[in-house]
Design an enzyme around this catalytic site. Structure first.
Site, PDB file in Angstrom:
ATOM      1  N   LYS A 156       0.844  -1.201   0.000  1.00 16.46           N
ATOM      2  CA  LYS A 156       0.000   0.000   0.000  1.00 16.46           C
ATOM      3  C   LYS A 156       0.882   1.255   0.000  1.00 16.46           C
ATOM      4  CE  LYS A 156      -3.841  -2.496   1.913  1.00 16.46           C
ATOM      5  NZ  LYS A 156      -4.587  -2.987   3.069  1.00 16.46           N
ATOM      6  N   ASP A 216     -11.135   2.431   2.982  1.00 15.15           N
ATOM      7  CA  ASP A 216     -11.377   0.993   2.812  1.00 15.15           C
ATOM      8  C   ASP A 216     -12.848   0.722   2.493  1.00 15.15           C
ATOM      9  OD1 ASP A 216      -9.344  -0.861   2.794  1.00 15.15           O
ATOM     10  OD2 ASP A 216      -9.129  -0.943   4.977  1.00 15.15           O
ATOM     11  N   GLN A 241      -5.148  -1.704   9.087  1.00 14.78           N
ATOM     12  CA  GLN A 241      -4.954  -3.026   8.479  1.00 14.78           C
ATOM     13  C   GLN A 241      -5.592  -4.111   9.351  1.00 14.78           C
ATOM     14  OE1 GLN A 241      -3.480  -3.665   5.414  1.00 14.78           O
ATOM     15  NE2 GLN A 241      -4.233  -5.735   5.792  1.00 14.78           N
TER      16      GLN A 241
END
Ligand code: NDP
Length: 281
Positions: free
Chosen positions: A52, A119, A96
Site C-alpha cells: 500500500k 477501505d 490493516q
C-alpha cells in the site's frame, strides 16, 4: 481456452491515471495523504501494508505509517484514529485487518470518519452504497467492476452469481453488480444445490476462501469467472478459490491467482484516496 483477465496490467493502467490526477491535485495545492495503521506484525499484513505504501509512492501521494506494537490497547488505537480524523492534512485512514483479538474490529471501523474511510468498511459507507449515494466503496469489489469494464465485459442484464457473502467482498460485490444493472444471486455455505445455482451465472464471482473449491462442474460453458480467493495449496503455492486449470478450458474469461483481483484491490484503495478529496470538499 479462456481469455486471461490481466489484473496486473489493468491495475497499472489505473495507477497511471491516478498519478496524473494526484499531480493535478498537487499543482492545485492539495497533497493527498493516506495514514496506514498496523497493530502487531502479522506477516501477511506486513506485505499488504508495504504494498500500500509502495502504491502511494508510485502515484505520488503521501503516506503516514503507524506501526503499533501487538499489545496496543483499543483505547490507544481509538485515540490515534481520533487524532487522524481531526487532521486536515490526512485524507484517508486505513487500519490493516485483522487486528489482535483484544481489539474489537467493529468498534475501530466505526471510529474512522466516514469521509476518510478509504477501505469503505464503515457502516455509513456500506449504507451509502446500498441506497446509491456517494461514499467509499470496498476496494476489492470496486476493483472487480473495473476488471470487467476494462476487459470489455458487459454487466447490464447479465446473470451474476456471487459465491460468498462477507461484508468486505460478497455483499458489496452484489450491490455493485446490481448498480450496474445485473441480475444478482448471492450464494453461500447454506445454499442448496450450489452447483445448479453457480451454473446459472454468465459472470461468476467466487470469494469463499476455500482453495480450488470451484471446479468446471460449477461453471456454465462460456461464463466469465472472477476468482477473489488468496490461498495456499498443498504445495504451499498461492492459489485461488477456483481450480484454474480445470475451469479455464470451459469458460470465456477468467482471472488468474496471483495477478487477477489482488492487484486491483490496491489500485482501488489509491483511487479512493484521490476521490476522498471530492468527498471532503
Ligand atoms: P469470509 O471467510 O469472510 O467469507 C467466506 C464466504 O464464503 C462466506 O459467506 C461463506 O458462507 C462462504 N463459503 C465458505 N465455504 C463455502 C462453501 N464450501 N460453499 C459455499 N460458500 C462457502 O471470506 P472473505 O470474503 O473475506 O474472503 C474470501 C476469499 O477472498 C479469501 O480467500 C480471501 O483471502 C480473499 N480475499 C482476497 C482479496 C484480494 O484482494 N484479492 C481481498 C479480500 C479477500 P457463510 O456466510 O454461509 O459462512
Amino acid at each position: 481456452m479462456a481469455a486471461i483477465i490481466d489484473g496486473k496490467a489493468i491495475s497499472l493502467q489505473i495507477k497511471d491515471e491516478l498519478k496524473e490526477k494526484a499531480a493535478a491535485l498537487k499543482a492545485a495545492g492539495t497533497n493527498v495523504t493516506l495514514a496506514v495503521i498496523q497493530v502487531g506484525s502479522n506477516p501477511a499484513s506486513c506485505v499488504y501494508v508495504r504494498n500500500k505504501k509502495k502504491g502511494c509512492e508510485y502515484i505520488g501521494i503521501g503516506s503516514l505509517s503507524y506501526e503499533l506494537p501487538e499489545e496496543t490497547t483499543q483505547e490507544e488505537l481509538l485515540t490515534l484514529i481520533e487524532e487522524l480524523n481531526a487532521r486536515v492534512d490526512v485524507n484517508g485512514i486505513l487500519v490493516q485487518l485483522p487486528l489482535p483479538t483484544h481489539i474489537d474490529e467493529d468498534t475501530v471501523i466505526r471510529a474512522i470518519d466516514p469521509k476518510k474511510d478509504v477501505d469503505g468498511f464503515h457502516p455509513q459507507s456500506v449504507g451509502a452504497l446500498c441506497i446509491g449515494q456517494p461514499g467509499f466503496v470496498s476496494c476489492t469489489p470496486a476493483g472487480i467492476i473495473q476488471l470487467l469494464k476494462r476487459s470489455g465485459i458487459e454487466i447490464a442484464g447479465k446473470e451474476c452469481v456471487v459465491l460468498g457473502r462477507s461484508n468486505i467482498v460478497g455483499k458489496p460485490m452484489a450491490l455493485l453488480l446490481l448498480r450496474e444493472n445485473a441480475t444478482v444471486t448471492i450464494a453461500h455455505s447454506k445454499t442448496k444445490d450450489l452447483k445448479e445455482v453457480t451454473k446459472r451465472a454468465d459472470i461468476l464471482i467466487v470469494a469463499v476462501g476455500r482453495p480450488k473449491l470451484v471446479t468446471r462442474d460449477y461453471v456454465k460453458e462460456g461464463a466469465v469467472v472472477i476468482d477473489v480467493g488468496i490461498n495456499r495449496d498443498e504445495n504451499n503455492k498461492m492459489c485461488g478459490d477456483v481450480d484454474f486449470d480445470d475451469v479455464a478450458p470451459v469458460c470465456n474469461a477468467i482471472t488468474p491467482v496471483p495477478g487477477g483481483v489482488g492487484p486491483m484491490t490496491i489500485a482501488m484503495l489509491l483511487n479512493n484516496c484521490i476521490e476522498s478529496v471530492k468527498l471532503q470538499g
